[in-house]
Design a protein around this motif. Structure first.
Motif, short mmCIF file in Angstrom:
data_model
loop_
_atom_site.label_atom_id
_atom_site.label_comp_id
_atom_site.label_asym_id
_atom_site.label_seq_id
_atom_site.Cartn_x
_atom_site.Cartn_y
_atom_site.Cartn_z
N PHE A 83 -7.48 -3.69 -21.95
CA PHE A 83 -7.80 -4.21 -20.62
C PHE A 83 -8.89 -3.37 -19.97
O PHE A 83 -9.21 -2.29 -20.42
CB PHE A 83 -6.55 -4.22 -19.73
CG PHE A 83 -5.61 -5.31 -20.09
CD1 PHE A 83 -5.86 -6.61 -19.69
CD2 PHE A 83 -4.48 -5.05 -20.84
CE1 PHE A 83 -5.00 -7.64 -20.04
CE2 PHE A 83 -3.62 -6.08 -21.19
CZ PHE A 83 -3.88 -7.36 -20.79
N TRP A 103 -10.82 -8.44 -18.39
CA TRP A 103 -9.77 -8.72 -17.41
C TRP A 103 -8.80 -7.58 -17.31
O TRP A 103 -8.77 -6.68 -18.15
CB TRP A 103 -9.03 -10.01 -17.77
CG TRP A 103 -8.59 -10.10 -19.21
CD1 TRP A 103 -7.88 -9.20 -19.94
CD2 TRP A 103 -8.87 -11.17 -20.10
NE1 TRP A 103 -7.69 -9.64 -21.21
CE2 TRP A 103 -8.28 -10.85 -21.34
CE3 TRP A 103 -9.53 -12.38 -19.98
CZ2 TRP A 103 -8.35 -11.69 -22.45
CZ3 TRP A 103 -9.59 -13.21 -21.08
CH2 TRP A 103 -9.01 -12.86 -22.30
N ASP A 104 -8.00 -7.61 -16.28
CA ASP A 104 -6.81 -6.79 -16.12
C ASP A 104 -5.63 -7.75 -16.16
O ASP A 104 -5.82 -8.97 -16.20
CB ASP A 104 -6.80 -6.06 -14.76
CG ASP A 104 -7.80 -4.90 -14.70
OD1 ASP A 104 -8.42 -4.57 -15.72
OD2 ASP A 104 -7.95 -4.34 -13.60
N ALA A 105 -4.43 -7.21 -16.12
CA ALA A 105 -3.25 -8.07 -16.09
C ALA A 105 -2.30 -7.57 -15.03
O ALA A 105 -2.17 -6.37 -14.81
CB ALA A 105 -2.56 -8.10 -17.44
N TYR A 133 2.53 -12.22 -17.72
CA TYR A 133 1.28 -11.49 -17.57
C TYR A 133 0.23 -12.46 -17.05
O TYR A 133 -0.15 -13.40 -17.75
CB TYR A 133 0.83 -10.88 -18.89
CG TYR A 133 1.78 -9.85 -19.43
CD1 TYR A 133 1.68 -8.53 -19.03
CD2 TYR A 133 2.79 -10.20 -20.33
CE1 TYR A 133 2.55 -7.57 -19.52
CE2 TYR A 133 3.67 -9.26 -20.81
CZ TYR A 133 3.55 -7.94 -20.40
OH TYR A 133 4.42 -7.00 -20.88
N LEU A 144 -3.56 -12.86 -15.97
CA LEU A 144 -4.83 -12.17 -16.14
C LEU A 144 -5.70 -12.34 -14.90
O LEU A 144 -5.81 -13.44 -14.35
CB LEU A 144 -5.54 -12.67 -17.39
CG LEU A 144 -4.74 -12.51 -18.69
CD1 LEU A 144 -5.58 -12.87 -19.90
CD2 LEU A 144 -4.17 -11.13 -18.84
N PRO A 167 -11.35 -7.86 -13.98
CA PRO A 167 -11.24 -6.41 -14.22
C PRO A 167 -11.44 -5.61 -12.95
O PRO A 167 -12.27 -5.94 -12.11
CB PRO A 167 -12.34 -6.12 -15.25
CG PRO A 167 -13.25 -7.30 -15.20
CD PRO A 167 -12.46 -8.46 -14.71
N GLY A 184 -4.67 -2.12 -16.42
CA GLY A 184 -6.12 -2.09 -16.31
C GLY A 184 -6.71 -1.26 -17.43
O GLY A 184 -6.13 -1.14 -18.51
N GLN A 213 -3.25 -1.61 -23.17
CA GLN A 213 -3.41 -2.67 -24.17
C GLN A 213 -2.18 -3.57 -24.12
O GLN A 213 -1.11 -3.16 -23.69
CB GLN A 213 -3.52 -2.08 -25.57
CG GLN A 213 -4.76 -1.27 -25.80
CD GLN A 213 -4.86 -0.81 -27.25
OE1 GLN A 213 -4.22 -1.36 -28.14
NE2 GLN A 213 -5.67 0.19 -27.49
#
Length: 156
Positions: free
Chosen positions: A39, A43-45, A81, A83, A86, A102, A106
């Protein structure tokens, strides 16, 4: 939720997140694969537990899975999760049942349409430019839902 006829319907997000017999059979055969994805770049999650809380937030936000918002389910851990762009996941940090993944994190992601029990696309990205959920809106709805649950618990 009631439809126009007054009968109750299950929101689409809930139907997509519920494993059916076909998915269970695919997972049992082990034909689908996952891979680790880092990540912080694309993107982040926002990891939400229990999964139902995240599904409620998506329904409340009125974002539809047909637009291709990428959302993953881990059915073993009961986590959803979502998404997000980022560097923006911190908007949801500190909420009960929420973790932000972030840069430096992973997650297992499906390499196929269906994935596995621990990495199932509830809503796969429709393209490389799929829309991402706005984390400020997600956080707002998660706060509202947890506050409402707290009020209901206090009233009972």
């Amino acid at each position: 939720m009631a439809n126009g006829n007054g009968t109750r319907t299950t929101p689409v997000w809930y139907r997509l997140a519920q494993p059916n017999d076909h998915l269970r059979a695919l997972w049992g055969r082990g034909v689908d694969r996952t891979r680790w994805v880092a990540f912080g770049r694309a993107w982040d999650a926002v990891a939400i537990s229990p999964m139902a809380l995240g599904l409620q937030a998506l329904v409340a936000m009125r974002v539809g899975p047909r637009r291709g918002y990428p959302v993953l389910a881990d059915h073993l851990r009961d986590q959803l999760y979502v998404l997000v762009p980022p560097g923006t996941g911190s908007a949801a940090a500190g909420l009960p049942g929420v973790r932000v993944l972030g840069a430096g994190f992973q997650l297992l992601m499906p390499t196929t349409e269906h994935g596995t029990l621990v990495a199932h696309w509830v809503s796969p990205p429709s393209s490389a430019s799929s829309p991402l959920v706005r984390p400020d809106r997600l956080a707002h709805h998660l706060r509202a839902l947890t506050a409402a649950a707290g009020r209901e618990a206090a009233a009972s």
